[in-house]
Design a protein around this motif. Structure first.
Motif, PDB file in Angstrom:
ATOM      1  N   LEU A   1       2.173  12.845  13.651  1.00  0.00           N
ATOM      2  CA  LEU A   1       1.323  13.501  12.669  1.00  0.00           C
ATOM      3  C   LEU A   1       2.060  14.703  12.111  1.00  0.00           C
ATOM      4  N   ALA A   2       2.388  14.639  10.828  1.00  0.00           N
ATOM      5  CA  ALA A   2       3.007  15.782  10.161  1.00  0.00           C
ATOM      6  C   ALA A   2       2.814  15.624   8.661  1.00  0.00           C
ATOM      7  N   ASP A   3       2.304  16.666   8.016  1.00  0.00           N
ATOM      8  CA  ASP A   3       2.266  16.725   6.560  1.00  0.00           C
ATOM      9  C   ASP A   3       3.626  17.212   6.069  1.00  0.00           C
ATOM     10  N   GLY A   4       3.864  17.077   4.773  1.00  0.00           N
ATOM     11  CA  GLY A   4       5.099  17.610   4.207  1.00  0.00           C
ATOM     12  C   GLY A   4       5.877  16.586   3.416  1.00  0.00           C
ATOM     13  N   LYS A   5       7.166  16.850   3.271  1.00  0.00           N
ATOM     14  CA  LYS A   5       8.064  16.013   2.475  1.00  0.00           C
ATOM     15  C   LYS A   5       8.158  14.601   3.044  1.00  0.00           C
TER      16      LYS A   5
ATOM     17  N   PRO B   1      -0.587   3.602   9.523  1.00  0.00           N
ATOM     18  CA  PRO B   1      -1.373   3.596   8.288  1.00  0.00           C
ATOM     19  C   PRO B   1      -1.846   2.175   7.997  1.00  0.00           C
ATOM     20  N   ARG B   2      -3.146   2.009   7.760  1.00  0.00           N
ATOM     21  CA  ARG B   2      -3.691   0.658   7.584  1.00  0.00           C
ATOM     22  C   ARG B   2      -4.364   0.420   6.246  1.00  0.00           C
ATOM     23  N   GLY B   3      -4.695   1.463   5.535  1.00  0.00           N
ATOM     24  CA  GLY B   3      -5.338   1.301   4.233  1.00  0.00           C
ATOM     25  C   GLY B   3      -4.650   2.168   3.213  1.00  0.00           C
ATOM     26  N   VAL B   4      -4.563   1.669   1.989  1.00  0.00           N
ATOM     27  CA  VAL B   4      -3.904   2.429   0.934  1.00  0.00           C
ATOM     28  C   VAL B   4      -4.579   2.125  -0.403  1.00  0.00           C
ATOM     29  N   THR B   5      -4.734   3.162  -1.207  1.00  0.00           N
ATOM     30  CA  THR B   5      -5.233   2.992  -2.567  1.00  0.00           C
ATOM     31  C   THR B   5      -4.517   4.017  -3.430  1.00  0.00           C
ATOM     32  N   VAL B   6      -4.576   3.823  -4.735  1.00  0.00           N
ATOM     33  CA  VAL B   6      -3.884   4.738  -5.641  1.00  0.00           C
ATOM     34  C   VAL B   6      -4.814   5.112  -6.786  1.00  0.00           C
TER      35      VAL B   6
ATOM     36  N   ASN C   1      -4.599   5.606  13.390  1.00  0.00           N
ATOM     37  CA  ASN C   1      -4.537   6.133  14.758  1.00  0.00           C
ATOM     38  C   ASN C   1      -4.587   7.650  14.808  1.00  0.00           C
ATOM     39  N   ASN C   2      -4.358   8.312  13.670  1.00  0.00           N
ATOM     40  CA  ASN C   2      -4.564   9.760  13.603  1.00  0.00           C
ATOM     41  C   ASN C   2      -5.987  10.105  13.171  1.00  0.00           C
ATOM     42  N   HIS C   3      -6.760   9.097  12.760  1.00  0.00           N
ATOM     43  CA  HIS C   3      -8.155   9.278  12.336  1.00  0.00           C
ATOM     44  C   HIS C   3      -8.250  10.248  11.160  1.00  0.00           C
TER      45      HIS C   3
END
Length: 143
Positions: free
Chosen positions: A94-98, A107-112, A124-126
């Protein structure tokens, strides 16, 4: 291409940026009738097993000879999630950033969105995460 293989791709989202004819529709300025069908197409893939989001992109153009749209200049790249070419087997985290330092855990779901921001269900990070056009990750919900 980034050289890595997909591992458990679980979702895909489509984003397109179509070009328009160089003249307005004289009957209805908001009509889609005059779209020329040329532009850029991007597919964002939740690559759960690699803990990354990948981007498959290319150009779409209408081929007048065949009458079909043709996808060319196709590339596959790591869009976010420790996108370091020397790290082909990232660990979950778990890390935000570049894009090079951000981390996901399956990651299991994605939308744009219409402006190109990518939203990811980091299962898994909820968390729900946002990735901007440069691959920068921000957590927007779940903490």
């Amino acid at each position: 291409m980034d050289g890595a293989r997909f591992s458990s791709p679980t979702d895909i989202a489509v984003w397109r940026d179509w070009a328009w004819w160089p003249y307005p529709n004289p009957l209805d300025e908001d009509s889609l009738l005059y779209r020329n069908g040329n532009g850029t197409l991007a597919l964002f893939v939740a690559d759960a097993g690699n803990h990354r989001v990948r981007k498959i992109s290319g150009d779409i153009a209408f081929d007048p000879d065949s009458g079909e749209k043709v996808w060319s200049n196709v590339t596959v790249e790591c869009f976010s999630g420790r996108c370091d070419p020397l790290n082909n087997n990232p660990e979950p985290g778990l890390a935000d950033g570049k894009k090079e330092t951000s981390r996901f855990d399956s990651p299991r779901g994605v939308t744009v969105s219409s402006n190109g921001d990518v939203y990811v269900a980091d299962s898994n990070n909820h968390l729900v995460r946002k990735i901007d056009q440069f691959g920068f990750v921000t957590t927007i919900s779940g903490l």
